[in-house]
Design a protein around this motif. Structure first.
Motif, PDB file in Angstrom:
ATOM      1  N   ALA A   3      -8.252  -0.997   3.994  1.00  0.00           N
ATOM      2  CA  ALA A   3      -6.948  -0.361   4.221  1.00  0.00           C
ATOM      3  C   ALA A   3      -6.449  -0.655   5.635  1.00  0.00           C
ATOM      4  O   ALA A   3      -5.252  -0.907   5.847  1.00  0.00           O
ATOM      5  CB  ALA A   3      -7.047   1.142   3.985  1.00  0.00           C
ATOM      6  N   LEU A   4      -7.357  -0.632   6.602  1.00  0.00           N
ATOM      7  CA  LEU A   4      -6.969  -0.950   7.975  1.00  0.00           C
ATOM      8  C   LEU A   4      -6.502  -2.392   8.098  1.00  0.00           C
ATOM      9  O   LEU A   4      -5.533  -2.690   8.806  1.00  0.00           O
ATOM     10  CB  LEU A   4      -8.145  -0.709   8.919  1.00  0.00           C
ATOM     11  N   TYR A   5      -7.192  -3.300   7.392  1.00  0.00           N
ATOM     12  CA  TYR A   5      -6.784  -4.707   7.446  1.00  0.00           C
ATOM     13  C   TYR A   5      -5.382  -4.893   6.872  1.00  0.00           C
ATOM     14  O   TYR A   5      -4.519  -5.530   7.495  1.00  0.00           O
ATOM     15  CB  TYR A   5      -7.788  -5.575   6.685  1.00  0.00           C
ATOM     16  N   PHE A   6      -5.154  -4.364   5.681  1.00  0.00           N
ATOM     17  CA  PHE A   6      -3.846  -4.557   5.048  1.00  0.00           C
ATOM     18  C   PHE A   6      -2.739  -3.814   5.794  1.00  0.00           C
ATOM     19  O   PHE A   6      -1.584  -4.225   5.756  1.00  0.00           O
ATOM     20  CB  PHE A   6      -3.899  -4.111   3.586  1.00  0.00           C
ATOM     21  N   MET A   7      -3.072  -2.728   6.486  1.00  0.00           N
ATOM     22  CA  MET A   7      -2.080  -2.046   7.297  1.00  0.00           C
ATOM     23  C   MET A   7      -1.437  -3.021   8.289  1.00  0.00           C
ATOM     24  O   MET A   7      -0.222  -3.005   8.513  1.00  0.00           O
ATOM     25  CB  MET A   7      -2.730  -0.898   8.059  1.00  0.00           C
ATOM     26  N   GLN A   8      -2.266  -3.909   8.854  1.00  0.00           N
ATOM     27  CA  GLN A   8      -1.766  -4.863   9.832  1.00  0.00           C
ATOM     28  C   GLN A   8      -1.295  -6.170   9.208  1.00  0.00           C
ATOM     29  O   GLN A   8      -0.372  -6.810   9.705  1.00  0.00           O
ATOM     30  CB  GLN A   8      -2.853  -5.161  10.864  1.00  0.00           C
ATOM     31  N   ALA A   9      -1.916  -6.573   8.107  1.00  0.00           N
ATOM     32  CA  ALA A   9      -1.620  -7.888   7.521  1.00  0.00           C
ATOM     33  C   ALA A   9      -0.325  -7.919   6.733  1.00  0.00           C
ATOM     34  O   ALA A   9       0.340  -8.965   6.659  1.00  0.00           O
ATOM     35  CB  ALA A   9      -2.778  -8.315   6.620  1.00  0.00           C
ATOM     36  N   VAL A  10       0.049  -6.797   6.113  1.00  0.00           N
ATOM     37  CA  VAL A  10       1.243  -6.774   5.252  1.00  0.00           C
ATOM     38  C   VAL A  10       2.464  -6.457   6.100  1.00  0.00           C
ATOM     39  O   VAL A  10       2.556  -5.363   6.682  1.00  0.00           O
ATOM     40  CB  VAL A  10       1.082  -5.721   4.135  1.00  0.00           C
ATOM     41  N   PRO A  11       3.416  -7.379   6.196  1.00  0.00           N
ATOM     42  CA  PRO A  11       4.615  -7.105   6.989  1.00  0.00           C
ATOM     43  C   PRO A  11       5.518  -6.085   6.301  1.00  0.00           C
ATOM     44  O   PRO A  11       5.514  -5.965   5.080  1.00  0.00           O
ATOM     45  CB  PRO A  11       5.302  -8.471   7.072  1.00  0.00           C
ATOM     46  N   ALA A  12       6.253  -5.355   7.079  1.00  0.00           N
ATOM     47  CA  ALA A  12       7.212  -4.403   6.518  1.00  0.00           C
ATOM     48  C   ALA A  12       8.350  -5.154   5.842  1.00  0.00           C
ATOM     49  O   ALA A  12       8.777  -6.210   6.301  1.00  0.00           O
ATOM     50  CB  ALA A  12       7.755  -3.507   7.620  1.00  0.00           C
ATOM     51  N   SER A  13       8.795  -4.631   4.704  1.00  0.00           N
ATOM     52  CA  SER A  13       9.893  -5.261   3.971  1.00  0.00           C
ATOM     53  C   SER A  13      10.568  -4.225   3.080  1.00  0.00           C
ATOM     54  O   SER A  13       9.887  -3.418   2.432  1.00  0.00           O
ATOM     55  CB  SER A  13       9.386  -6.417   3.113  1.00  0.00           C
ATOM     56  N   SER A  14      11.871  -4.273   3.035  1.00  0.00           N
ATOM     57  CA  SER A  14      12.619  -3.372   2.156  1.00  0.00           C
ATOM     58  C   SER A  14      12.660  -3.867   0.724  1.00  0.00           C
ATOM     59  O   SER A  14      13.140  -3.158  -0.168  1.00  0.00           O
ATOM     60  CB  SER A  14      14.047  -3.204   2.684  1.00  0.00           C
ATOM     61  N   SER A  15      12.144  -5.088   0.477  1.00  0.00           N
ATOM     62  CA  SER A  15      12.224  -5.659  -0.869  1.00  0.00           C
ATOM     63  C   SER A  15      11.030  -5.307  -1.750  1.00  0.00           C
ATOM     64  O   SER A  15      11.055  -5.540  -2.954  1.00  0.00           O
ATOM     65  CB  SER A  15      12.356  -7.186  -0.791  1.00  0.00           C
ATOM     66  N   TYR A  16       9.960  -4.733  -1.185  1.00  0.00           N
ATOM     67  CA  TYR A  16       8.839  -4.327  -2.008  1.00  0.00           C
ATOM     68  C   TYR A  16       9.268  -3.190  -2.939  1.00  0.00           C
ATOM     69  O   TYR A  16       9.935  -2.247  -2.524  1.00  0.00           O
ATOM     70  CB  TYR A  16       7.668  -3.814  -1.161  1.00  0.00           C
TER      71      TYR A  16
END
Length: 426
Positions: free
Chosen positions: A46-59
């Motif tokens: 969860a910590l990894y994906f918190m940083q790896a996944v960029p913020a996006s309004s399209s999700y």
């Protein structure tokens, strides 16, 4: 990028499902971690994906497996809380077999309960807490539940089949591509694939459960055991039906929950009785391989046809097509992709009369005791034509992507919220 695919253990059936969805569902983006150090993935991904996944309004939809602690990720990334969440369970950590009850790490099952987990196992599992136990969790989850099986894209293996199998292959293909009578089965059994839906926005969570083995090569090459053996020369055509020894395949992970001990003990009994057979032991290996594998390799060396993980999908299919019987000795199984793919390749399945198997396989393919398994294999060794002339009775089409693809597209598609809400209300 409306569908966000996250996989903390990108290998085996986890990889197979993510790759299938990426290939078949429009507008997906994926983030993955290599399939190794499973326990660390469950604790820290969860910590990894918190940083790896960029913020996006399209999700719009988040699809992940239960290796990820979804509750932690949503807490760390509040922007993902608005998404509908699809959580796929490849195993049930609440009842995953351990050698001693003291060895069970409560945290892994607890993570799955926080993320959304299994109905009939929750109350028993929570009793291991010393006090202040939560109540009626299963009743909170049950109204959200439905079943959607793991989808398999069965490849064309005609070119790999020996003559005696090729004669029946058109029948199997007709079964797979026959019109589907239903896209999913309603059930609350903990062994069955489970799809759980919360239709009240913005907190939508979907959970699905599924299999354990994949034909696809892993993104990280696992530790492999390789035994160089000169292949046995095979008669061509239909001669195999009467001349060649029975070929038994075991295509599972080399770990204790698949009970390799029982499988090899059974083969050694066949050897002691001087029965003729060949064996292929396939499947992925990881850091800790049970000692029984090296012991069995030495004792069964004269019977071995293939030994070890095959990173080439084509080679794996060829090995399955040359085998006669596929055996499961699993003590924990949610679905069993490897078993169904072996059946597609013309193998006769032998499965425990337990876990998920009675939901998928007719009674003729089930055994209740180790003695029954040994007896069945002994009979087949003496008369291999019994399996080589057998017509498959497993309903493969019910688990094919052709049958289930529309259900998954609907789940992840633009109209999924509205359609699932209507289903829940009907």
């Amino acid at each position: 990028m409306s569908v966000l695919l996250l996989e903390a253990f990108y290998g085996g059936s986890h990889k197979q499902l993510v790759d299938l969805l990426k290939e078949s569902v429009e507008d997906c983006v994926s983030f993955t971690l290599p399939a190794k150090k499973w326990h660390w993935r469950a604790r820290t991904s969860a910590l990894y994906f918190m940083q790896a996944v960029p913020a996006s309004s399209s999700y719009r939809v988040l699809f992940t497996s239960s290796v990820l602690n979804l509750a932690e990720l949503v807490a760390l990334r509040p922007d993902l809380a608005r998404l509908k969440k699809v959580l796929y369970f490849h195993e049930n950590q609440l009842v995953y077999p351990v050698r001693k009850s003291q060895e069970r790490d409560f945290q892994y099952g607890y993570n799955q309960i926080l993320s959304l987990s299994f109905l009939s196992s929750i109350s028993t599992f929570m009793k291991t807490m010393p006090d202040h136990r939560p109540k009626d969790l299963d009743q909170l989850i049950r109204p959200k539940c439905r079943v959607l099986h793991f989808p398999i894209r069965f490849p064309d293996v005609t070119r790999f089949l020996p003559a005696h199998k090729r004669l029946r292959h058109s029948v199997w293909c007709d079964d797979i591509h026959a019109p589907a009578t239903q896209s999913h089965v309603q059930s609350s059994a903990p062994s069955c694939p489970e799809l759980t839906i919360d239709s009240a926005p913005p907190e939508k969570i979907v959970s699905v459960a599924g299999p354990q083995q994949s034909l696809e090569p892993m993104s990280v090459t696992p530790r492999q055991e390789t035994l160089q053996i000169q292949p046995v020369s095979r008669p061509s055509g239909d001669e195999r039906g009467s001349l060649q020894p029975l070929h038994i395949v075991w295509p599972h992970r080399w770990e204790h929950d698949k009970d390799p001990q029982l499988f090899f003990q059974t083969l050694l009994k066949l050897k002691e009785r001087q029965l003729s057979f060949e064996v292929s032991v396939l499947g992925e290996t990881f850091a800790d391989v049970p000692d029984i594998f090296s012991e069995a390799k030495e004792q069964l060396v004269d019977h071995i046809q293939h030994w070890g993980f095959m990173p080439s999908k084509e080679d794996y299919l060829k090995a399955l097509c040359q085998a006669d019987v596929v055996v499961s000795t699993a003590k924990h199984e949610f679905f069993g992709v490897a078993m169904l793919e072996a059946v597609h390749c013309g193998c006769y399945p032998l499965c425990p009369k337990a876990l998920v198997y009675p939901e998928i396989f007719p009674a003729t393919y089930l055994y209740s005791t180790p003695e029954q398994l040994c007896k069945r294999l002994q009979d087949f060794c003496k008369r291999p034509q019994l399996v080589r002339h057998h017509v498959n009775q497993v309903n493969l089409h019910a688990f094919s992507w052709d049958t289930l693809g529309d259900s998954f597209r609907s789940l992840l598609g633009a109209d999924s919220d509205r359609m699932l809400t209507e289903e829940h209300m009907s």
